[in-house]
Design an enzyme around this catalytic site. Structure first.
Site, short mmCIF file in Angstrom:
data_model
loop_
_atom_site.label_atom_id
_atom_site.label_comp_id
_atom_site.label_asym_id
_atom_site.label_seq_id
_atom_site.Cartn_x
_atom_site.Cartn_y
_atom_site.Cartn_z
N HIS A 67 -7.65 -0.01 -6.55
CA HIS A 67 -7.06 -0.88 -5.45
C HIS A 67 -5.47 -0.07 -6.10
O HIS A 67 -4.52 -0.05 -6.87
CB HIS A 67 -7.12 -2.13 -6.11
CG HIS A 67 -8.89 -2.80 -5.86
ND1 HIS A 67 -9.07 -2.48 -4.79
CD2 HIS A 67 -9.30 -3.10 -6.59
CE1 HIS A 67 -10.34 -2.71 -5.09
NE2 HIS A 67 -11.06 -2.85 -6.58
N TYR B 23 0.88 -1.22 0.08
CA TYR B 23 -0.30 -0.04 -0.04
C TYR B 23 0.89 1.11 0.53
O TYR B 23 0.59 2.25 -0.15
CB TYR B 23 -0.72 0.43 1.44
CG TYR B 23 -2.08 -1.07 0.57
CD1 TYR B 23 -2.99 -1.60 0.29
CD2 TYR B 23 -1.71 -2.11 2.54
CE1 TYR B 23 -3.52 -2.86 -0.05
CE2 TYR B 23 -2.34 -3.10 2.53
CZ TYR B 23 -3.76 -3.38 1.75
OH TYR B 23 -4.16 -4.62 1.14
#
Ligand code: DQA
Length: 144
Positions: A98, A21
Site C-alpha cells: 500500500h 498517494y
C-alpha cells in the site's frame, strides 16, 4: 517473472490525494517497477484493473508464469473475500503493498482481508514500497 497487480482506482494515481498517494502516475510508477526489477536482474509484468473479476482471472492465470506476486488491491483490500480466496490458492510468495499507511487511516482501512494469505506486507512507503517488495521477493526466492 514477478506479477505486479494494482487494483481499483490505482489508474487514477497522480489525480488522487497527493498527501496519501504521492504525485506519480500509474505509468510512472510502473516504469520505476520495471527499472527496479531490471537492476535486480528480475523481470516484472505490471497490470491494473478496476474490475474485480478481471483481477481474479489474472491472479488465477499468473499461477502459470509468476514466481512471485506484488499486489495492491486498492479498496478491495478491505472487503474482497473473493480476491482473498484467489490469493489463497496462489502458491508462490505474495507481497501486499500500500502506498499509504493503512494502519494510520480511517478505521475501515485498517483491516486487510488479504493479510492472512500474503507472505509480507509493506504499507506507507509510497512508490518505494514496490521496490522494497521486489527486494523482499528476491530474498525469499533466493532461499526458496
Ligand atoms: C491503497 C489504500 C486503500 O485503502 C485505498 O482504497 C487505495 C490505495 C494504498 O495504496 O495506499 O485505493 O491500497
Amino acid at each position: 517473472m514477478i506479477a505486479v497487480f494494482n487494483g481499483v482506482n490505482l489508474n487514477m494515481l497522480g489525480q488522487r490525494d497527493p498527501a496519501q498517494y504521492g504525485t506519480l502516475t500509474l505509468s510512472e510508477l510502473e516504469s520505476r517497477v520495471y527499472a527496479w526489477a531490471g537492476e535486480r536482474s528480475m523481470t516484472a509484468r505490471c497490470f491494473q484493473t478496476n474490475h474485480e473479476g478481471v483481477l481474479i482471472d489474472h491472479i488465477h492465470e499468473s499461477r502459470g508464469w509468476a514466481n512471485g506476486l506484488i499486489i495492491n488491491p486498492g479498496a478491495w483490500t478491505h472487503y474482497s473475500y473473493a480476491i482473498r480466496d484467489a490469493l489463497e490458492i496462489f502458491t508462490a510468495p505474495i507481497v501486499e503493498v500500500h502506498l499509504s499507511d493503512i494502519t494510520q487511516r480511517e478505521e475501515w482501512r485498517r483491516h486487510s482481508v488479504i493479510g492472512d494469505v500474503v507472505d509480507h506486507t509493506i504499507s506507507g512507503q509510497g512508490p518505494d514500497g514496490y521496490r522494497a517488495a521486489l527486494d523482499w521477493l528476491q530474498e525469499a526466492l533466493a532461499h526458496a
